[in-house]
Design a protein around this motif. Sequence first.
Motif, PDB file in Angstrom:
ATOM      1  N   LEU A 138     -16.597   3.268 -36.116  1.00  0.00           N
ATOM      2  CA  LEU A 138     -15.914   2.935 -37.365  1.00  0.00           C
ATOM      3  C   LEU A 138     -14.425   2.835 -37.073  1.00  0.00           C
ATOM      4  CD1 LEU A 138     -15.717   2.629 -40.458  1.00  0.00           C
ATOM      5  CD2 LEU A 138     -15.719   5.129 -40.613  1.00  0.00           C
ATOM      6  N   ARG A 139     -13.876   1.645 -37.258  1.00  0.00           N
ATOM      7  CA  ARG A 139     -12.474   1.381 -36.908  1.00  0.00           C
ATOM      8  C   ARG A 139     -12.170   1.887 -35.494  1.00  0.00           C
ATOM      9  NH1 ARG A 139      -8.354   1.902 -42.153  1.00  0.00           N
ATOM     10  NH2 ARG A 139      -8.925  -0.135 -43.029  1.00  0.00           N
ATOM     11  N   SER A 140     -13.064   1.524 -34.584  1.00  0.00           N
ATOM     12  CA  SER A 140     -12.950   1.806 -33.136  1.00  0.00           C
ATOM     13  C   SER A 140     -13.179   3.261 -32.765  1.00  0.00           C
ATOM     14  CB  SER A 140     -11.581   1.360 -32.597  1.00  0.00           C
ATOM     15  OG  SER A 140     -11.390  -0.027 -32.814  1.00  0.00           O
ATOM     16  N   GLU A 141     -13.440   4.119 -33.733  1.00  0.00           N
ATOM     17  CA  GLU A 141     -13.712   5.531 -33.446  1.00  0.00           C
ATOM     18  C   GLU A 141     -15.210   5.796 -33.538  1.00  0.00           C
ATOM     19  OE1 GLU A 141     -11.482   7.764 -32.502  1.00  0.00           O
ATOM     20  OE2 GLU A 141      -9.819   6.319 -32.675  1.00  0.00           O
ATOM     21  N   PHE A 142     -15.734   6.565 -32.578  1.00  0.00           N
ATOM     22  CA  PHE A 142     -17.160   6.881 -32.565  1.00  0.00           C
ATOM     23  C   PHE A 142     -17.542   7.626 -33.838  1.00  0.00           C
ATOM     24  CE2 PHE A 142     -20.601   9.916 -31.505  1.00  0.00           C
ATOM     25  CZ  PHE A 142     -21.608   8.985 -31.233  1.00  0.00           C
ATOM     26  N   LEU A 143     -18.588   7.149 -34.495  1.00  0.00           N
ATOM     27  CA  LEU A 143     -19.047   7.766 -35.741  1.00  0.00           C
ATOM     28  C   LEU A 143     -20.070   8.853 -35.423  1.00  0.00           C
ATOM     29  CD1 LEU A 143     -18.927   7.539 -38.897  1.00  0.00           C
ATOM     30  CD2 LEU A 143     -20.991   6.124 -38.706  1.00  0.00           C
ATOM     31  N   GLU A 144     -19.737  10.080 -35.763  1.00  0.00           N
ATOM     32  CA  GLU A 144     -20.603  11.202 -35.430  1.00  0.00           C
ATOM     33  C   GLU A 144     -21.676  11.450 -36.481  1.00  0.00           C
ATOM     34  OE1 GLU A 144     -18.337  14.647 -34.526  1.00  0.00           O
ATOM     35  OE2 GLU A 144     -17.330  13.748 -32.795  1.00  0.00           O
ATOM     36  N   ASN A 145     -21.388  11.131 -37.741  1.00  0.00           N
ATOM     37  CA  ASN A 145     -22.391  11.361 -38.778  1.00  0.00           C
ATOM     38  C   ASN A 145     -22.167  10.415 -39.947  1.00  0.00           C
ATOM     39  OD1 ASN A 145     -20.665  12.802 -40.910  1.00  0.00           O
ATOM     40  ND2 ASN A 145     -20.267  14.024 -39.074  1.00  0.00           N
ATOM     41  N   TYR A 146     -23.226  10.202 -40.721  1.00  0.00           N
ATOM     42  CA  TYR A 146     -23.169   9.269 -41.833  1.00  0.00           C
ATOM     43  C   TYR A 146     -22.456   9.859 -43.045  1.00  0.00           C
ATOM     44  CZ  TYR A 146     -26.275   6.102 -39.340  1.00  0.00           C
ATOM     45  OH  TYR A 146     -26.805   5.235 -38.421  1.00  0.00           O
ATOM     46  N   LYS A 147     -22.308  11.161 -43.088  1.00  0.00           N
ATOM     47  CA  LYS A 147     -21.578  11.764 -44.199  1.00  0.00           C
ATOM     48  C   LYS A 147     -20.137  11.282 -44.205  1.00  0.00           C
ATOM     49  CE  LYS A 147     -20.294  16.208 -46.274  1.00  0.00           C
ATOM     50  NZ  LYS A 147     -20.374  17.695 -46.168  1.00  0.00           N
ATOM     51  N   TYR A 148     -19.546  11.217 -43.016  1.00  0.00           N
ATOM     52  CA  TYR A 148     -18.175  10.724 -42.917  1.00  0.00           C
ATOM     53  C   TYR A 148     -18.103   9.250 -43.302  1.00  0.00           C
ATOM     54  CZ  TYR A 148     -13.674   9.315 -41.059  1.00  0.00           C
ATOM     55  OH  TYR A 148     -12.396   8.797 -40.937  1.00  0.00           O
ATOM     56  N   LEU A 149     -19.096   8.453 -42.853  1.00  0.00           N
ATOM     57  CA  LEU A 149     -19.134   7.034 -43.211  1.00  0.00           C
ATOM     58  C   LEU A 149     -19.189   6.872 -44.727  1.00  0.00           C
ATOM     59  CD1 LEU A 149     -19.397   4.045 -42.354  1.00  0.00           C
ATOM     60  CD2 LEU A 149     -21.881   4.367 -42.355  1.00  0.00           C
ATOM     61  N   ASN A 150     -20.006   7.684 -45.386  1.00  0.00           N
ATOM     62  CA  ASN A 150     -20.147   7.625 -46.832  1.00  0.00           C
ATOM     63  C   ASN A 150     -18.801   7.877 -47.517  1.00  0.00           C
ATOM     64  OD1 ASN A 150     -20.595   9.052 -49.550  1.00  0.00           O
ATOM     65  ND2 ASN A 150     -22.608   8.182 -49.164  1.00  0.00           N
ATOM     66  N   GLN A 151     -18.114   8.922 -47.085  1.00  0.00           N
ATOM     67  CA  GLN A 151     -16.824   9.264 -47.687  1.00  0.00           C
ATOM     68  C   GLN A 151     -15.788   8.186 -47.423  1.00  0.00           C
ATOM     69  OE1 GLN A 151     -16.205  13.028 -45.748  1.00  0.00           O
ATOM     70  NE2 GLN A 151     -17.385  14.186 -47.263  1.00  0.00           N
ATOM     71  N   PHE A 152     -15.790   7.674 -46.193  1.00  0.00           N
ATOM     72  CA  PHE A 152     -14.806   6.657 -45.825  1.00  0.00           C
ATOM     73  C   PHE A 152     -15.017   5.382 -46.639  1.00  0.00           C
ATOM     74  CE2 PHE A 152     -13.137   3.080 -43.501  1.00  0.00           C
ATOM     75  CZ  PHE A 152     -11.919   3.537 -43.006  1.00  0.00           C
ATOM     76  N   SER A 159     -24.900   3.103 -30.495  1.00  0.00           N
ATOM     77  CA  SER A 159     -23.785   3.950 -30.915  1.00  0.00           C
ATOM     78  C   SER A 159     -22.986   3.195 -31.972  1.00  0.00           C
ATOM     79  CB  SER A 159     -22.890   4.294 -29.724  1.00  0.00           C
ATOM     80  OG  SER A 159     -23.594   5.059 -28.782  1.00  0.00           O
ATOM     81  N   VAL A 160     -22.499   3.930 -32.972  1.00  0.00           N
ATOM     82  CA  VAL A 160     -21.790   3.310 -34.088  1.00  0.00           C
ATOM     83  C   VAL A 160     -20.313   3.690 -34.027  1.00  0.00           C
ATOM     84  CG1 VAL A 160     -21.677   3.064 -36.600  1.00  0.00           C
ATOM     85  CG2 VAL A 160     -23.897   3.494 -35.478  1.00  0.00           C
ATOM     86  N   PRO A 167     -13.904  -2.421 -40.103  1.00  0.00           N
ATOM     87  CA  PRO A 167     -14.753  -2.892 -39.010  1.00  0.00           C
ATOM     88  C   PRO A 167     -15.691  -1.793 -38.511  1.00  0.00           C
ATOM     89  CG  PRO A 167     -12.557  -2.412 -38.183  1.00  0.00           C
ATOM     90  CD  PRO A 167     -12.566  -2.049 -39.649  1.00  0.00           C
ATOM     91  N   ILE A 168     -16.955  -2.135 -38.418  1.00  0.00           N
ATOM     92  CA  ILE A 168     -17.970  -1.220 -37.886  1.00  0.00           C
ATOM     93  C   ILE A 168     -18.713  -1.950 -36.781  1.00  0.00           C
ATOM     94  CG2 ILE A 168     -20.027   0.161 -38.412  1.00  0.00           C
ATOM     95  CD1 ILE A 168     -19.127   0.160 -41.349  1.00  0.00           C
ATOM     96  N   LEU A 169     -18.860  -1.309 -35.645  1.00  0.00           N
ATOM     97  CA  LEU A 169     -19.569  -1.904 -34.511  1.00  0.00           C
ATOM     98  C   LEU A 169     -20.741  -1.020 -34.109  1.00  0.00           C
ATOM     99  CD1 LEU A 169     -19.917  -3.872 -32.079  1.00  0.00           C
ATOM    100  CD2 LEU A 169     -18.351  -2.365 -30.813  1.00  0.00           C
ATOM    101  N   ILE A 170     -21.904  -1.648 -33.941  1.00  0.00           N
ATOM    102  CA  ILE A 170     -23.055  -0.967 -33.331  1.00  0.00           C
ATOM    103  C   ILE A 170     -23.241  -1.592 -31.962  1.00  0.00           C
ATOM    104  CG2 ILE A 170     -25.464  -0.279 -33.615  1.00  0.00           C
ATOM    105  CD1 ILE A 170     -25.255  -1.163 -36.539  1.00  0.00           C
ATOM    106  N   ASP A 171     -23.038  -0.815 -30.903  1.00  0.00           N
ATOM    107  CA  ASP A 171     -23.108  -1.404 -29.569  1.00  0.00           C
ATOM    108  C   ASP A 171     -24.554  -1.473 -29.070  1.00  0.00           C
ATOM    109  OD1 ASP A 171     -23.835   1.097 -28.601  1.00  0.00           O
ATOM    110  OD2 ASP A 171     -21.898   1.517 -27.659  1.00  0.00           O
ATOM    111  N   ARG A 172     -24.717  -1.864 -27.815  1.00  0.00           N
ATOM    112  CA  ARG A 172     -26.062  -2.086 -27.274  1.00  0.00           C
ATOM    113  C   ARG A 172     -26.821  -0.795 -26.987  1.00  0.00           C
ATOM    114  NH1 ARG A 172     -23.157  -6.480 -24.918  1.00  0.00           N
ATOM    115  NH2 ARG A 172     -24.032  -8.477 -25.585  1.00  0.00           N
ATOM    116  N   THR A 173     -26.168   0.351 -27.136  1.00  0.00           N
ATOM    117  CA  THR A 173     -26.863   1.635 -27.006  1.00  0.00           C
ATOM    118  C   THR A 173     -27.114   2.259 -28.374  1.00  0.00           C
ATOM    119  OG1 THR A 173     -24.830   2.952 -26.799  1.00  0.00           O
ATOM    120  CG2 THR A 173     -25.740   1.993 -24.768  1.00  0.00           C
TER     121      THR A 173
END
Length: 259
Positions: A113-127, A110-111, A102-108
Amino acid sequence: MKHKMIIFSIFLSLISLTTHGQEKTMIKNFEELFNYAYKYYSENKPFDEISKTLYSSIYENYEFFLQTEEVSSNDSNNLQLRFKLFNSYALEGSYQYKNVCPILIDRTDSVFLRSEFLENYKYLNQFVKKFLTNPFNESEFPEKRLTTIPYFGDVEVTRQIIFLDSQMTPDSLEKRTSFHKLFEVISHLILANNELRNEISFVMWKKSYEELELDKKLAINKIAPFTVRITLNYKLPPSPPPPPDMELERFMMGKGKKK
């Protein structure tokens, strides 16, 4: 209840959009408009007028979701990624948490990933690459089933899906997810999937995925299925009510005095 009875007819009548070089493109429905907007985003072209129409359609109409699908293009050796529109009732069913990303982009914008704030896309890529394959059979990642795939034989394939939720319906301050952020996240998901396909292709055939024949591409796609469901008007569930004030309840029932 008309929003649950019709899926395309309330949407857009033919919309004429002026683009580069006075080009005019006729868009017949939301699905085509969304795909058209994403294509423009991918080509670094402005799509602000398109996004205004998309926002308007989301706000005025009913719940639905888009899901990725790959279809053969005119060149039989290529596959084209598109977004297909579905009714919300098609979401019925249960999914084990470990099989869902699950990935959520809120109204601000902010992204999460599994309810944890995503700080960078490098981590998203690896995950995402790890989620699609679960190479080490970790319990918190998708389960696998043995599947026979051409060129690869018997392979353990994950049963998984990516849910990408955004909040396009505005709140009282008119804040909502931007299409720029939504398309940015989608692009990074696709990038991770493409990198994974290339890695498999180089190991198997010493070629990039794009250089492969169609049947070999399809074989790789079966090893690491890639499905993204996109919800555009996701609303966070309401906060649970506070615990009852037992002393107040006793007082209201005439069984005691509230201090």
